[in-house]
Design an enzyme around this catalytic site. Structure first.
Site, mmCIF file in Angstrom:
data_model
loop_
_atom_site.group_PDB
_atom_site.id
_atom_site.type_symbol
_atom_site.label_atom_id
_atom_site.label_comp_id
_atom_site.label_asym_id
_atom_site.label_seq_id
_atom_site.Cartn_x
_atom_site.Cartn_y
_atom_site.Cartn_z
ATOM 1 N N GLU A 9 0.835 -1.215 0.000
ATOM 2 C CA GLU A 9 0.000 0.000 0.000
ATOM 3 C C GLU A 9 0.862 1.255 0.000
ATOM 4 O O GLU A 9 1.850 1.332 0.735
ATOM 5 C CB GLU A 9 -0.892 -0.033 1.250
ATOM 6 C CG GLU A 9 -2.304 0.383 0.991
ATOM 7 C CD GLU A 9 -3.029 -0.541 0.018
ATOM 8 O OE1 GLU A 9 -3.065 -0.197 -1.184
ATOM 9 O OE2 GLU A 9 -3.549 -1.580 0.438
ATOM 10 N N SER A 17 -26.858 6.275 -14.906
ATOM 11 C CA SER A 17 -26.510 5.235 -13.933
ATOM 12 C C SER A 17 -27.667 5.125 -12.949
ATOM 13 O O SER A 17 -28.041 6.120 -12.341
ATOM 14 C CB SER A 17 -25.237 5.648 -13.201
ATOM 15 O OG SER A 17 -25.055 4.835 -12.075
ATOM 16 N N ASP A 41 -4.728 0.602 -8.992
ATOM 17 C CA ASP A 41 -6.130 0.201 -9.112
ATOM 18 C C ASP A 41 -6.532 -0.157 -10.537
ATOM 19 O O ASP A 41 -7.202 -1.169 -10.768
ATOM 20 C CB ASP A 41 -7.036 1.320 -8.587
ATOM 21 C CG ASP A 41 -6.714 1.668 -7.142
ATOM 22 O OD1 ASP A 41 -6.228 0.790 -6.415
ATOM 23 O OD2 ASP A 41 -6.940 2.821 -6.744
ATOM 24 N N ASP A 63 2.776 2.156 -4.929
ATOM 25 C CA ASP A 63 2.713 2.238 -6.407
ATOM 26 C C ASP A 63 3.332 3.526 -6.943
ATOM 27 O O ASP A 63 4.127 3.497 -7.881
ATOM 28 C CB ASP A 63 1.289 1.995 -6.948
ATOM 29 C CG ASP A 63 0.239 3.010 -6.527
ATOM 30 O OD1 ASP A 63 0.497 3.802 -5.584
ATOM 31 O OD2 ASP A 63 -0.855 3.016 -7.138
ATOM 32 N N GLY A 105 -16.974 4.432 -2.457
ATOM 33 C CA GLY A 105 -16.262 5.062 -1.340
ATOM 34 C C GLY A 105 -15.774 4.071 -0.307
ATOM 35 O O GLY A 105 -15.539 4.432 0.839
ATOM 36 N N LEU A 140 -12.534 0.001 -2.428
ATOM 37 C CA LEU A 140 -12.468 -1.205 -3.259
ATOM 38 C C LEU A 140 -12.378 -0.827 -4.737
ATOM 39 O O LEU A 140 -12.590 -1.646 -5.612
ATOM 40 C CB LEU A 140 -13.687 -2.103 -3.001
ATOM 41 C CG LEU A 140 -13.804 -2.596 -1.551
ATOM 42 C CD1 LEU A 140 -15.146 -3.278 -1.312
ATOM 43 C CD2 LEU A 140 -12.659 -3.557 -1.219
ATOM 44 N N SER A 141 -12.092 0.453 -4.971
ATOM 45 C CA SER A 141 -11.800 0.909 -6.327
ATOM 46 C C SER A 141 -13.019 0.977 -7.240
ATOM 47 O O SER A 141 -12.915 0.663 -8.418
ATOM 48 C CB SER A 141 -10.774 -0.046 -6.944
ATOM 49 O OG SER A 141 -9.653 0.623 -7.272
ATOM 50 N N SER A 142 -14.140 1.407 -6.698
ATOM 51 C CA SER A 142 -15.324 1.513 -7.563
ATOM 52 C C SER A 142 -15.078 2.541 -8.672
ATOM 53 O O SER A 142 -15.473 2.334 -9.814
ATOM 54 C CB SER A 142 -16.561 1.884 -6.745
ATOM 55 O OG SER A 142 -16.407 3.165 -6.188
ATOM 56 N N SER A 143 -14.395 3.642 -8.338
ATOM 57 C CA SER A 143 -14.208 4.664 -9.367
ATOM 58 C C SER A 143 -13.284 4.157 -10.477
ATOM 59 O O SER A 143 -13.527 4.410 -11.658
ATOM 60 C CB SER A 143 -13.672 5.962 -8.760
ATOM 61 O OG SER A 143 -12.496 5.715 -8.047
HETATM 62 C C1 GLA Z 1 -5.459 4.437 -3.889
HETATM 63 C C2 GLA Z 1 -4.790 4.849 -5.197
HETATM 64 C C3 GLA Z 1 -3.715 3.859 -5.604
HETATM 65 C C4 GLA Z 1 -2.755 3.540 -4.456
HETATM 66 C C5 GLA Z 1 -3.528 3.235 -3.177
HETATM 67 C C6 GLA Z 1 -2.624 3.081 -1.985
HETATM 68 O O1 GLA Z 1 -6.197 3.269 -4.070
HETATM 69 O O2 GLA Z 1 -5.743 4.954 -6.236
HETATM 70 O O3 GLA Z 1 -3.011 4.346 -6.726
HETATM 71 O O4 GLA Z 1 -1.845 4.578 -4.262
HETATM 72 O O5 GLA Z 1 -4.485 4.234 -2.882
HETATM 73 O O6 GLA Z 1 -1.844 1.951 -2.107
#
Ligand code: GLA
Length: 376
Positions: free
Chosen positions: A36, A70, A172, A39, A122, A125-128
């Site tokens: 974490e 949506s 992500d 990247d 939010g 989990l990377s929804s965006s």
């Molecule tokens: C968010 C960012 C990623 C990464 C993480 C932390 O998810 O979109 O690029 O930096 O935080 O690891």
């Protein structure tokens, strides 16, 4: 592929536009097992795709207009030529940002997009990113343009950084694009080198429990940019391209030392985790997850009370290790849990949240799912 999700998106398109879409593309959210805030420091990450996805049903237009719908929300049509960073500012910024970047790549026709999905918003989990990746694949697909996953990942990053205004890295979108079922993706962000490492927790009697704290985070407003700037300053001061190239925080100004210590130790934890997975020593990963959490909490300082309670309660109930995932300041944690006590762990986490007066968390077990692609 989840054909129900793609059928739903196609039906929603048909209802709104009165015709079938040309195609449906989808992209998953992700869990990052470990690695974490490494990247954007040119380091290592180890994500897997979760079964929850975003679907984009799409048809081309000729008039340079992008329409977005949506659920019950239909946004006002956007003229691609008029798009500028910073506007719109709601959820439509993500697909609009991707269209803005792809316009610079010569994709100018416009499109009707209808979006459905089940990645919680939010929740870290990377929804965006799943929305951005599915949009990118849809717009490229409609234009019949081939592109490498590394180009798509860079375009999505450009949309996030330059249009949405979140200075995020490549974790992500690369996870959403490149992860495969039953594997974690070992990615060296500097070189782009990828390795699909088999990940079968069930075979070891284990599960990855996701604990969504339901504390919403915004990487535009949070301390994400500040952390990133601190790392870049440290690399400059030590005359290296990125913190990836350092093996100690020693000699740096005191305020930068904890940041660098986190990144240096976190990269080492990713490498160790990959080694343990290759040797089938799954149980030994637990302490690395917990060490990652402590480092993010104490050195990088991106955790929050709910994430700390989630990780601690899971461990107290018998999880082998637990950590916050994603950018932090809210969102989700994961816990590596013996399957036979998963229900107990869930109960203990829920009780701890209630004791602290936090809203009830949402919990589910995540198994590595397929990456993004065209569904129909
Ligand atoms: C968010 C960012 C990623 C990464 C993480 C932390 O998810 O979109 O690029 O930096 O935080 O690891």
């Amino acid at each position: 592929m989840n054909s129900t999700g793609s059928n739903n998106a196609a039906e929603a398109f048909q209802r709104l536009h009165g015709v079938a879409p040309t195609g449906v593309w989808s992209a998953p959210g992700r869990v990052n097992l470990i690695g974490e805030h490494t990247d954007y420091n040119d380091g290592f990450v180890l994500p897997f795709a979760i079964p929850q996805r975003t679907w984009v049903a799409a048809a081309p237009r000729e008039d340079g207009v992008l329409t977005l719908a949506s659920g019950s929300a239909t946004a006002p049509p956007l003229r691609l030529a008029d798009l500028e960073p910073g506007s719109p500012r709601d959820w439509t910024a993500y697909p609009a940002g991707v269209a803005w970047v792809l316009r610079q790549q010569g994709i100018t026709g416009g499109a009707d997009l209808v979006i459905t999905g089940d990645v919680p918003h939010g929740s870290g989990l990377s929804s965006s990113h799943s929305l951005e990746v599915a949009t990118a694949l849809a717009l490229l697909g409609l234009a019949e343009r081939e592109a490498s996953t590394s180009d798509v990942a860079k375009w999505v990053q450009q949309a996030e950084n330059d249009f949405v205004g979140a200075p995020t890295g490549l974790l992500d979108q690369t996870a959403s694009l490149c992860c495969t079922e039953a594997h974690v993706l070992f990615l060296d962000v500097r070189t782009g080198r990828q390795e699909q490492v088999p990940f079968d927790a069930a075979r070891h009697g284990l599960e990855v429990l996701v604990i969504d704290t339901r504390v919403s985070h915004s990487l535009v407003e949070s301390g994400y940019a500040e952390r990133r700037a601190g790392c870049e300053e440290a690399a400059r001061l030590r005359n290296v391209p990125a913190v990836r190239d350092l093996d100690t925080e020693a000699g740096l100004p005191e305020r930068l030392q904890p940041l660098v210590r986190h990144v240096v130790t976190e990269n080492a934890r990713v490498l160790k985790t990959v080694e343990l997975l290759r040797q089938d020593r799954y149980e030994e990963i637990g302490p690395l997850l917990s060490a990652s959490h402590a480092s993010l909490r104490d050195d990088y300082r991106v955790s929050c009370a709910e994430l700390d309670v989630a990780a601690q309660a899971a461990e107290d109930a018998g999880a082998l290790g637990a950590r916050m995932i994603g950018g932090g300041f809210g969102g989700s944690a994961i816990a590596l849990v013996p399957a036979r006590i998963r229900a107990d762990v869930e109960r203990c986490v829920a009780e701890a949240f209630a004791r602290h007066g936090f809203a009830a968390p949402r919990m589910f077990t995540a198994v590595p799912a397929a990456g993004a692609g065209r569904d129909r």
